[in-house]
Design an enzyme around this catalytic site. Structure first.
Site, PDB file in Angstrom:
ATOM      1  N   GLU A   1      -9.767  -9.660  -8.198  1.00 37.66           N
ATOM      2  CA  GLU A   1      -8.761  -8.608  -8.063  1.00 37.66           C
ATOM      3  C   GLU A   1      -7.664  -8.744  -9.115  1.00 37.66           C
ATOM      4  O   GLU A   1      -7.190  -7.742  -9.653  1.00 37.66           O
ATOM      5  CB  GLU A   1      -8.187  -8.643  -6.636  1.00 37.66           C
ATOM      6  CG  GLU A   1      -9.252  -8.245  -5.610  1.00 37.66           C
ATOM      7  CD  GLU A   1      -8.847  -8.506  -4.168  1.00 37.66           C
ATOM      8  OE1 GLU A   1      -7.707  -8.946  -3.908  1.00 37.66           O
ATOM      9  OE2 GLU A   1      -9.690  -8.261  -3.284  1.00 37.66           O
TER      10      GLU A   1
ATOM     11  N   ASN B   1      -1.936  -0.145   7.086  1.00 35.95           N
ATOM     12  CA  ASN B   1      -1.459  -1.477   7.479  1.00 35.95           C
ATOM     13  C   ASN B   1      -0.610  -2.151   6.404  1.00 35.95           C
ATOM     14  O   ASN B   1      -0.547  -3.370   6.308  1.00 35.95           O
ATOM     15  CB  ASN B   1      -2.620  -2.350   7.952  1.00 35.95           C
ATOM     16  CG  ASN B   1      -3.689  -2.536   6.890  1.00 35.95           C
ATOM     17  OD1 ASN B   1      -3.533  -2.084   5.760  1.00 35.95           O
ATOM     18  ND2 ASN B   1      -4.760  -3.212   7.244  1.00 35.95           N
TER      19      ASN B   1
ATOM     20  N   LYS C   1       0.842  -1.206   0.000  1.00 33.68           N
ATOM     21  CA  LYS C   1       0.000   0.000   0.000  1.00 33.68           C
ATOM     22  C   LYS C   1       0.881   1.262   0.000  1.00 33.68           C
ATOM     23  O   LYS C   1       2.105   1.179   0.184  1.00 33.68           O
ATOM     24  CB  LYS C   1      -0.917  -0.035   1.230  1.00 33.68           C
ATOM     25  CG  LYS C   1      -1.962  -1.176   1.173  1.00 33.68           C
ATOM     26  CD  LYS C   1      -2.899  -1.130   2.372  1.00 33.68           C
ATOM     27  CE  LYS C   1      -3.961  -2.214   2.284  1.00 33.68           C
ATOM     28  NZ  LYS C   1      -4.915  -2.149   3.421  1.00 33.68           N
TER      29      LYS C   1
ATOM     30  N   HIS D   1      -1.964  -5.230   1.170  1.00 33.30           N
ATOM     31  CA  HIS D   1      -3.256  -5.843   0.863  1.00 33.30           C
ATOM     32  C   HIS D   1      -3.025  -7.229   0.305  1.00 33.30           C
ATOM     33  O   HIS D   1      -2.074  -7.441  -0.446  1.00 33.30           O
ATOM     34  CB  HIS D   1      -4.025  -5.029  -0.197  1.00 33.30           C
ATOM     35  CG  HIS D   1      -5.155  -5.829  -0.794  1.00 33.30           C
ATOM     36  ND1 HIS D   1      -6.353  -5.984  -0.158  1.00 33.30           N
ATOM     37  CD2 HIS D   1      -5.223  -6.583  -1.923  1.00 33.30           C
ATOM     38  CE1 HIS D   1      -7.130  -6.786  -0.894  1.00 33.30           C
ATOM     39  NE2 HIS D   1      -6.463  -7.156  -1.968  1.00 33.30           N
TER      40      HIS D   1
ATOM     41  N   PHE E   1     -15.574   3.729   7.199  1.00 37.12           N
ATOM     42  CA  PHE E   1     -14.199   4.077   6.818  1.00 37.12           C
ATOM     43  C   PHE E   1     -13.969   4.067   5.309  1.00 37.12           C
ATOM     44  O   PHE E   1     -12.841   4.279   4.860  1.00 37.12           O
ATOM     45  CB  PHE E   1     -13.206   3.135   7.516  1.00 37.12           C
ATOM     46  CG  PHE E   1     -13.416   1.658   7.228  1.00 37.12           C
ATOM     47  CD1 PHE E   1     -12.941   1.068   6.060  1.00 37.12           C
ATOM     48  CD2 PHE E   1     -14.096   0.855   8.141  1.00 37.12           C
ATOM     49  CE1 PHE E   1     -13.138  -0.283   5.801  1.00 37.12           C
ATOM     50  CE2 PHE E   1     -14.299  -0.507   7.877  1.00 37.12           C
ATOM     51  CZ  PHE E   1     -13.810  -1.067   6.708  1.00 37.12           C
TER      52      PHE E   1
ATOM     53  N   THR F   1      -5.712  -7.823  10.188  1.00 39.84           N
ATOM     54  CA  THR F   1      -5.995  -6.499   9.614  1.00 39.84           C
ATOM     55  C   THR F   1      -5.504  -5.372  10.515  1.00 39.84           C
ATOM     56  O   THR F   1      -4.891  -4.412  10.044  1.00 39.84           O
ATOM     57  CB  THR F   1      -7.520  -6.351   9.379  1.00 39.84           C
ATOM     58  OG1 THR F   1      -7.962  -7.449   8.579  1.00 39.84           O
ATOM     59  CG2 THR F   1      -7.858  -5.047   8.688  1.00 39.84           C
TER      60      THR F   1
END
Ligand code: RTP
Ligand code: MG
Length: 148
Positions: free
Chosen positions: A126, A112, A9, A115, A57, A91
Site C-alpha cells: 500500500e 468506518n 476515509k 483505513h 460489498f 472493522t
C-alpha cells in the site's frame, strides 16, 4: 523503523476528523513520515482493495472510497502496523471498543472512518501504491528520545 499506511476515509474528512485522528497517532509517539489529501481514482481503489474484489460489498467499497478526498499518511514507529490497527479498532464500529477510532467515531461498517494496513506485506504494497519515495521523509524528531 517499521512504517504503515493509514488513511482517513472520505467520511472522516467530511466529518472534520483529520486533526483528531492525526493527533492520536502523534500523541501515541508514532512519527508522521508523509501525508497528502487526495482523491483516489477508480483503478487505484480497485488495486488497493483487490483482496475484496469477489466480495458482495466490493463495488460499494470502491464507490465510497473514491467519493471524495481522503487523507493518506505514512506513519513510522516500533510495531506501528499492529499498534495502529489496535488504535483503529474492529472493522465493524459496533464491535470496536470505546477509545478506538472506529469505536469512538464510527457507526456503520461501510463508513468506518479510517483505513490501516493489516500486515507487513500489505503495508509495503500500500505504501508503494500511494507514495513515491520522495514523499516519505526521513527526519529527526528529538522528542522521540522520550518515547524509546
Ligand atoms: P480497511 O481495509 O478499510 O482498513 O478495513 P479492515 O482491514 O478493518 O477491513 P477489511 O476486511 O479489509 O474490509 C475493507 C473495508 O470494506 C468494508 N466492508 N464492508 N458490508 C460489509 O460487510 C463490509 N465488510 C467490510 C469496510 O469499510 C472495511 O473497512
Ligand atoms: Mg483491510
Amino acid at each position: 523503523m517499521e512504517k504503515t499506511f493509514l488513511m482517513v476515509k472520505p467520511d472522516g474528512v467530511q466529518r472534520n476528523l483529520i486533526g483528531e485522528i492525526t493527533s492520536r497517532f502523534e500523541k501515541k509517539g508514532y512519527k508522521l513520515a508523509g501525508a497528502k489529501l487526495m482523491v483516489i481514482s477508480n483503478s487505484l481503489a480497485e488495486e488497493h482493495y483487490g483482496e475484496h474484489k469477489d466480495k458482495p460489498f466490493f463495488s460499494e467499497l470502491v464507490e465510497f472510497i473514491t467519493s471524495g478526498p481522503v487523507f493518506a499518511m505514512v506513519w513510522e514507529g516500533e510495531n506501528v502496523i499492529a499498534g495502529a490497527r489496535q488504535m483503529m479498532g474492529a472493522t465493524k464500529p459496533s464491535d470496536a471498543a470505546p477509545g478506538t477510532i472506529r469505536g469512538d467515531f464510527g457507526v456503520t461498517v461501510g463508513k468506518n472512518v479510517i483505513h490501516g494496513s493489516d500486515s507487513a506485506d500489505s503495508a509495503k504494497r500500500e505504501l508503494e501504491l500511494f507514495f513515491n519515495s520522495e514523499e516519505i521523509l526521513n527526519y529527526q524528531k528529538d522528542n522521540l528520545n522520550w518515547v524509546y
